[in-house]
Design a protein around this motif. Structure first.
Motif, PDB file in Angstrom:
ATOM      1  N   SER A  81       0.834  -1.203   0.000  1.00  0.00           N
ATOM      2  CA  SER A  81       0.000   0.000   0.000  1.00  0.00           C
ATOM      3  C   SER A  81       0.867   1.251   0.000  1.00  0.00           C
ATOM      4  O   SER A  81       0.591   2.217  -0.726  1.00  0.00           O
ATOM      5  N   TYR A  82       1.912   1.257   0.804  1.00  0.00           N
ATOM      6  CA  TYR A  82       2.819   2.404   0.866  1.00  0.00           C
ATOM      7  C   TYR A  82       3.495   2.637  -0.481  1.00  0.00           C
ATOM      8  O   TYR A  82       3.579   3.781  -0.976  1.00  0.00           O
ATOM      9  N   LEU A  83       3.992   1.584  -1.108  1.00  0.00           N
ATOM     10  CA  LEU A  83       4.680   1.717  -2.393  1.00  0.00           C
ATOM     11  C   LEU A  83       3.740   2.202  -3.489  1.00  0.00           C
ATOM     12  O   LEU A  83       4.129   3.016  -4.345  1.00  0.00           O
ATOM     13  N   THR A  84       2.496   1.712  -3.471  1.00  0.00           N
ATOM     14  CA  THR A  84       1.529   2.100  -4.498  1.00  0.00           C
ATOM     15  C   THR A  84       1.102   3.555  -4.340  1.00  0.00           C
ATOM     16  O   THR A  84       1.041   4.313  -5.322  1.00  0.00           O
ATOM     17  N   ILE A  85       0.791   3.956  -3.125  1.00  0.00           N
ATOM     18  CA  ILE A  85       0.339   5.329  -2.876  1.00  0.00           C
ATOM     19  C   ILE A  85       1.411   6.343  -3.267  1.00  0.00           C
ATOM     20  O   ILE A  85       1.113   7.407  -3.821  1.00  0.00           O
ATOM     21  N   ASN A  86       2.655   6.024  -3.013  1.00  0.00           N
ATOM     22  CA  ASN A  86       3.758   6.958  -3.295  1.00  0.00           C
ATOM     23  C   ASN A  86       4.420   6.718  -4.651  1.00  0.00           C
ATOM     24  O   ASN A  86       5.459   7.324  -4.935  1.00  0.00           O
ATOM     25  N   HIS A  87       3.832   5.841  -5.464  1.00  0.00           N
ATOM     26  CA  HIS A  87       4.300   5.595  -6.840  1.00  0.00           C
ATOM     27  C   HIS A  87       5.785   5.232  -6.870  1.00  0.00           C
ATOM     28  O   HIS A  87       6.568   5.774  -7.658  1.00  0.00           O
ATOM     29  N   LEU A  88       6.176   4.319  -6.004  1.00  0.00           N
ATOM     30  CA  LEU A  88       7.580   3.919  -5.898  1.00  0.00           C
ATOM     31  C   LEU A  88       7.903   2.658  -6.692  1.00  0.00           C
ATOM     32  O   LEU A  88       9.079   2.288  -6.785  1.00  0.00           O
ATOM     33  N   HIS A  89       6.895   2.009  -7.232  1.00  0.00           N
ATOM     34  CA  HIS A  89       7.144   0.833  -8.061  1.00  0.00           C
ATOM     35  C   HIS A  89       7.696   1.259  -9.424  1.00  0.00           C
ATOM     36  O   HIS A  89       7.390   2.347  -9.919  1.00  0.00           O
ATOM     37  N   GLY A  90       8.488   0.389 -10.019  1.00  0.00           N
ATOM     38  CA  GLY A  90       8.916   0.621 -11.390  1.00  0.00           C
ATOM     39  C   GLY A  90       7.717   0.620 -12.326  1.00  0.00           C
ATOM     40  O   GLY A  90       6.807  -0.189 -12.184  1.00  0.00           O
ATOM     41  N   ARG A  91       7.724   1.536 -13.286  1.00  0.00           N
ATOM     42  CA  ARG A  91       6.563   1.706 -14.160  1.00  0.00           C
ATOM     43  C   ARG A  91       6.239   0.441 -14.951  1.00  0.00           C
ATOM     44  O   ARG A  91       5.082   0.096 -15.139  1.00  0.00           O
ATOM     45  N   THR A  92       7.253  -0.275 -15.384  1.00  0.00           N
ATOM     46  CA  THR A  92       7.019  -1.453 -16.223  1.00  0.00           C
ATOM     47  C   THR A  92       7.227  -2.761 -15.472  1.00  0.00           C
ATOM     48  O   THR A  92       7.277  -3.820 -16.088  1.00  0.00           O
ATOM     49  N   GLN A  93       7.389  -2.714 -14.153  1.00  0.00           N
ATOM     50  CA  GLN A  93       7.497  -3.938 -13.348  1.00  0.00           C
ATOM     51  C   GLN A  93       6.094  -4.446 -13.053  1.00  0.00           C
ATOM     52  O   GLN A  93       5.299  -3.773 -12.414  1.00  0.00           O
ATOM     53  N   SER A  94       5.780  -5.650 -13.516  1.00  0.00           N
ATOM     54  CA  SER A  94       4.408  -6.162 -13.428  1.00  0.00           C
ATOM     55  C   SER A  94       4.215  -7.238 -12.376  1.00  0.00           C
ATOM     56  O   SER A  94       3.086  -7.672 -12.159  1.00  0.00           O
TER      57      SER A  94
ATOM     58  N   SER B  58      16.034  -5.163  -7.483  1.00  0.00           N
ATOM     59  CA  SER B  58      16.460  -5.078  -8.885  1.00  0.00           C
ATOM     60  C   SER B  58      15.871  -3.890  -9.627  1.00  0.00           C
ATOM     61  O   SER B  58      16.034  -3.780 -10.843  1.00  0.00           O
ATOM     62  N   ALA B  59      15.206  -2.976  -8.926  1.00  0.00           N
ATOM     63  CA  ALA B  59      14.565  -1.830  -9.580  1.00  0.00           C
ATOM     64  C   ALA B  59      15.539  -0.957 -10.370  1.00  0.00           C
ATOM     65  O   ALA B  59      15.172  -0.411 -11.426  1.00  0.00           O
ATOM     66  N   PRO B  60      16.800  -0.735  -9.937  1.00  0.00           N
ATOM     67  CA  PRO B  60      17.716   0.100 -10.735  1.00  0.00           C
ATOM     68  C   PRO B  60      17.941  -0.405 -12.156  1.00  0.00           C
ATOM     69  O   PRO B  60      18.366   0.378 -13.020  1.00  0.00           O
ATOM     70  N   LEU B  61      17.687  -1.675 -12.413  1.00  0.00           N
ATOM     71  CA  LEU B  61      17.835  -2.174 -13.781  1.00  0.00           C
ATOM     72  C   LEU B  61      16.927  -1.422 -14.748  1.00  0.00           C
ATOM     73  O   LEU B  61      17.317  -1.132 -15.890  1.00  0.00           O
ATOM     74  N   GLN B  62      15.722  -1.089 -14.303  1.00  0.00           N
ATOM     75  CA  GLN B  62      14.806  -0.351 -15.171  1.00  0.00           C
ATOM     76  C   GLN B  62      15.310   1.066 -15.435  1.00  0.00           C
ATOM     77  O   GLN B  62      15.096   1.614 -16.523  1.00  0.00           O
ATOM     78  N   ASP B  63      15.979   1.661 -14.449  1.00  0.00           N
ATOM     79  CA  ASP B  63      16.565   2.985 -14.669  1.00  0.00           C
ATOM     80  C   ASP B  63      17.615   2.937 -15.765  1.00  0.00           C
ATOM     81  O   ASP B  63      17.699   3.837 -16.613  1.00  0.00           O
ATOM     82  N   ILE B  64      18.424   1.883 -15.749  1.00  0.00           N
ATOM     83  CA  ILE B  64      19.471   1.730 -16.770  1.00  0.00           C
ATOM     84  C   ILE B  64      18.844   1.545 -18.140  1.00  0.00           C
ATOM     85  O   ILE B  64      19.250   2.187 -19.133  1.00  0.00           O
ATOM     86  N   ILE B  65      17.842   0.686 -18.220  1.00  0.00           N
ATOM     87  CA  ILE B  65      17.203   0.411 -19.512  1.00  0.00           C
ATOM     88  C   ILE B  65      16.519   1.664 -20.048  1.00  0.00           C
ATOM     89  O   ILE B  65      16.639   2.005 -21.233  1.00  0.00           O
ATOM     90  N   ASN B  66      15.798   2.375 -19.191  1.00  0.00           N
ATOM     91  CA  ASN B  66      15.102   3.590 -19.638  1.00  0.00           C
ATOM     92  C   ASN B  66      16.088   4.667 -20.074  1.00  0.00           C
ATOM     93  O   ASN B  66      15.817   5.428 -21.017  1.00  0.00           O
ATOM     94  N   ALA B  67      17.234   4.751 -19.393  1.00  0.00           N
ATOM     95  CA  ALA B  67      18.231   5.756 -19.765  1.00  0.00           C
ATOM     96  C   ALA B  67      18.793   5.496 -21.159  1.00  0.00           C
ATOM     97  O   ALA B  67      19.201   6.442 -21.855  1.00  0.00           O
ATOM     98  N   HIS B  68      18.822   4.255 -21.587  1.00  0.00           N
ATOM     99  CA  HIS B  68      19.292   3.922 -22.932  1.00  0.00           C
ATOM    100  C   HIS B  68      18.191   4.085 -23.982  1.00  0.00           C
ATOM    101  O   HIS B  68      18.449   3.865 -25.174  1.00  0.00           O
ATOM    102  N   GLY B  69      16.994   4.444 -23.545  1.00  0.00           N
ATOM    103  CA  GLY B  69      15.914   4.661 -24.494  1.00  0.00           C
ATOM    104  C   GLY B  69      15.366   3.393 -25.118  1.00  0.00           C
ATOM    105  O   GLY B  69      14.895   3.403 -26.262  1.00  0.00           O
TER     106      GLY B  69
END
Length: 797
Positions: free
Chosen positions: A379-392, A500-511
């Motif tokens: 609930s805390y992660l969802t309310i504060n939008h802390l999940h990775g956008r494409t992590q399902s 493993s959330a920083p992996l999405q930051d790396i992928i998004n940074a590469h476009g």
């Protein structure tokens, strides 16, 4: 059912191979197989005196071996007697058991720490269980079927008595008495089987139906294990193997040198979560009822007994949960796991330890505490939008289907515009087992703001964990679990996704477009054919940064198991032959690959996936058919929905718009399921019966799923990456259509690709719905109206 043949030939000049092969064929045998529990002794001899007195079968040789006589002696071994331990749970008196809990002092315990409370909980309940249903040893000669009753036993004895009477007198009247009793016994047996199978299905929740149908439709087989001298020694060997596997993976990372990650990862968090809220007894009871109640050897009560008395145990369980969360301490007793090694696939070498998958079993109380904690953390992660956008993974409204739907939509749109696409499926080795626990705790504080008692509880939860391997109810020596998150736990998967959330930051940074589901990472890019080389370099640079990040974070990217798919239109043959270089591995495109359970091919025709769905559904139909004679139509329909319809509907939104030749394969499976439910002859036309069952045809079921996802996307009940694909129609000036809740229809070129994409299909099909369906106030109302509308369209009524 295997055995050995003892073949004896009295003349070595005889053609032994010819005799043996013909002998097997004459008895319908193709190899060393025979009836279960029997031994076949094959004797080839010219001397009739060699025939022994045991039951035998004579076999004539061919004309050119007319002098040779052969006898098959069949020896049936005596029955084996087993010594088993069990409890007579059916003899437990409910009132006495409840009274035992009340007078035990467990509910009024004065202990203030969770460790003592859990210890009292386990020992007290085990003592009460031993008083009411102690463990007893008994000899089992031939175990009776679960439906075998005293009435059946008496009827069978009477049948045997009448049979002996008839054989003794040889009178017609006694023969008729015997036949009447046979019919009576058969009726009683069928009635008992029918009642048992129905009760098994009706009294079981949806979660346990798969286990029940397996139990009813196939015989129980013993656990497949390697050859071993003793269970204890084998359990210790397994424990050492699983422990060494993780250590070797981590040791391999220590010797590798990678360049630093070229992307700067920002892990600052403005929100905070420092403590868990205390829960009420009603909250705990709700969690218990909403989750499956399973037990293992670590639980004091079997699940059957626990379900009966969970209402009386709620006060002490609630106290344990609140004490653990408020103190930030996970009791040591709840941090042990029993591991059961299971063969990954049938047919693999049973003596190779690498072919076994470790399945962790945790105590029910441990998982209950985790569920309460993780629900608040989610609930805390969802309310504060802390999940990775494409992590399902492990998120509400997110599933493998929504993840695949986005990937398929983007690729279909690209192919519709005469572009091509590359999809890389990354594979991590033992991802949950290798992560660094101290790094995880630091990331929870910096990136997610989890501090205070909450962080203390997670640290306690992960530290000082132990595990042991269980083989034939014998446990290995306990080993510490120093690395990773616990397999089979409730909190483990969520903690891994946060790690493993920083992996999405790396992928998004590469476009690069991506969709992640736990440790299954998908990278994909669409491009013009002349841009292929630049796209490959871009993806290789991204994967290189991923490997550089994985090394200090103790994750192992398996280069050789990474798969690459090159998508191009089936109407235009591509001249490109892209290859992806990852480390020392060169990855070439595969014609097809399994992605989150769906088989995707290079032109997205989905033929192999359709064949796979049909195969698994037909296998389920066959299993249900084995016990169909003991079920009524209603019970059979329940099983069909659980085992067949669920397979046909799973990810069926990806099948929308496929050619009729592909959908017809699945439709035939649905027709077979309908015939099974209603016992319809094969030559009868199936449409009236589908209508009677109120089943939508396959193509309408796919349409139903597309419209359902569309409604959820418009009402905040779908992932953001799906919501981005639907656009409300907003005319530049006020029109009557402004209030019709319509969607903007995007242009497409090809029916095979553009029309199949979710963006196009959702808008077109949504706008064609009647206004009262589009304006449904709730999801349940929308489902009801949509099902009625599609049913009328399907059967034109």
């Amino acid at each position: 059912m295997t055995g050995d043949f003892n073949v004896h030939v009295d003349n070595e000049e005889d053609r032994e191979a010819f005799l043996f092969s013909n002998l097997l064929q004459s008895f319908g045998l193709t190899g060393p197989t025979h009836k279960k529990g029997h031994t076949l002794d094959l004797i080839i001899s010219r001397d009739e005196d060699d025939l022994v007195t045991s039951p035998s079968v004579y076999w004539d040789m061919p004309s050119d071996h007319a002098a040779v006589k052969c006898y098959v002696n069949i020896f049936k071994p005596g029955p084996s007697i087993k010594r088993v331990e069990s409890r007579r749970l059916r003899d437990i008196d409910s009132e006495t058991f409840i009274k035992g809990i009340q007078i035990s002092g467990l509910l009024q315990s004065s202990a203030s720490d969770s460790e003592t409370l859990v210890e009292q909980y386990n020992t007290t309940l085990l003592d009460i269980l031993n008083q009411h249903a102690p463990v007893v040893q008994r000899s089992v000669l031939r175990p009776h079927a679960p439906w075998y009753s005293d009435a059946l036993r008496a009827a069978k004895q009477e049948k045997r008595r009448r049979e002996r009477k008839w054989l003794k007198t040889d009178l017609t009247v006694h023969k008729q008495y015997y036949l009447d009793q046979c019919e009576h016994y058969r009726d009683l047996l069928n009635e008992a089987k029918t009642s048992y199978h129905r009760s098994q299905v009706e009294d079981t929740d949806q979660r346990n139906l798969f286990r029940v149908i397996d139990k009813l439709s196939k015989p129980k087989v013993e656990q497949v294990l390697p050859s071993h001298e003793s269970p204890k020694k084998l359990a210790n060997n397994f424990a050492m193997f699983f422990d060494d596997k993780v250590k070797k993976l981590r040791a391999g990372l220590e010797n590798k040198i990678f360049t630093p990650v070229s992307i700067v990862i920002d892990e600052k968090c403005s929100s905070s979560f420092s403590e868990f809220e205390l829960v009420s007894e009603d909250d705990v009871l709700k969690v218990m009822k909403s989750s499956s109640v399973t037990s293992c050897g670590l639980d004091p009560l079997p699940s059957k007994v626990f379900k009966m008395y969970m209402g009386e145990l709620v006060p002490i369980i609630t106290r344990i949960v609140n004490t653990s969360l408020s103190s930030g301490n996970m009791p040591e007793t709840l941090k042990h796991a029993n591991i059961v090694p299971l063969l990954k696939k049938p047919g693999l070498d049973r003596d190779e330890f690498a072919n076994y998958r470790p399945i962790s079993n945790l105590s029910y109380l441990s998982k209950l505490v985790e569920r309460v904690a993780i629900s608040q953390l989610q609930s805390y992660l969802t309310i504060n939008h802390l999940h990775g956008r494409t992590q399902s993974a492990y998120r509400r409204y997110h599933s493998t289907e929504t993840a695949l739907l986005r990937v398929q939509n983007d690729i279909l749109c690209a192919l519709d515009k005469h572009k091509e696409a590359l999809l890389a499926l990354l594979d991590f080795s033992a991802a949950f087992d290798t992560i660094e626990q101290t790094t995880l705790l630091e990331r929870l504080a910096t990136r997610y703001g989890i501090t205070g008692t909450a962080r203390k509880w997670i640290k306690s939860y992960m530290s000082d964990r132990t595990q042991s391997v269980c083989v034939r109810n014998v446990e290995s020596d306990s080993l510490p679990l120093v690395y990773g998150v616990p397999q089979g736990s409730v909190a483990g998967p969520l903690l891994f996704t946060l790690y493993s959330a920083p992996l999405q930051d790396i992928i998004n940074a590469h476009g690069i477009s991506n969709v992640v589901y736990a440790d299954d990472t998908q990278l994909y890019l669409t491009f013009e054919p002349e841009e292929c080389d630049a796209v490959l370099k871009k993806m290789e640079a991204c994967i290189s940064d991923i490997k550089s990040w994985c090394s200090p974070n103790k994750l192992v990217l398996n280069d050789k198991k990474t798969e690459l798919l090159h998508f191009s239109s089936q109407f235009k043959k591509s001249t490109l032959h892209p290859t992806l270089t990852i480390g020392d591995a060169v990855i070439t495109p595969s014609p097809r690959a399994r992605n989150l359970g769906v088989i995707m091919d290079s032109s997205l025709r989905m033929s192999k996936h359709v064949d796979s769905v049909c195969k698994s559904a037909l296998f389920a139909i066959r299993k249900i058919g084995q016990i169909r004679q003991y079920l009524d139509s209603s019970t059979t329909q329940t099983l069909v929905h659980a085992f067949v319809t669920s397979r046909l509907d799973s990810t069926n939104s990806l099948l929308f718009g496929l050619p009729q030749c592909e959908l017809a394969k699945i439709q035939r499976v649905q027709n077979t399921a309908a015939r099974l439910v209603l016992c319809v002859p094969r030559r009868e036309h199936i449409t009236p019966f589908l209508r009677q069952l109120h089943w939508l045809r396959v193509e309408y079921r796919a349409l139903y799923k597309i419209l359902l996802v569309t409604y959820k996307a418009l009402n905040g009940m779908a992932p953001l990456f799906i919501t981005d694909l639907v656009h409300r129609y907003a005319p530049k000036r006020t029109l009557r259509s402004s209030s019709e809740n319509l969607l903007k229809v995007l242009r497409w070129s090809t029916k095979s690709y553009g029309a199949r994409s979710f963006t196009a299909a959702a808008a077109i099909e949504w706008n064609s719905l009647p206004s009262e369906i589009r304006h449904a106030e709730t999801l349940s109302i929308f489902k009801s109206r949509l099902k009625t509308h599609l049913f009328r369209s399907c059967y034109a009524c």
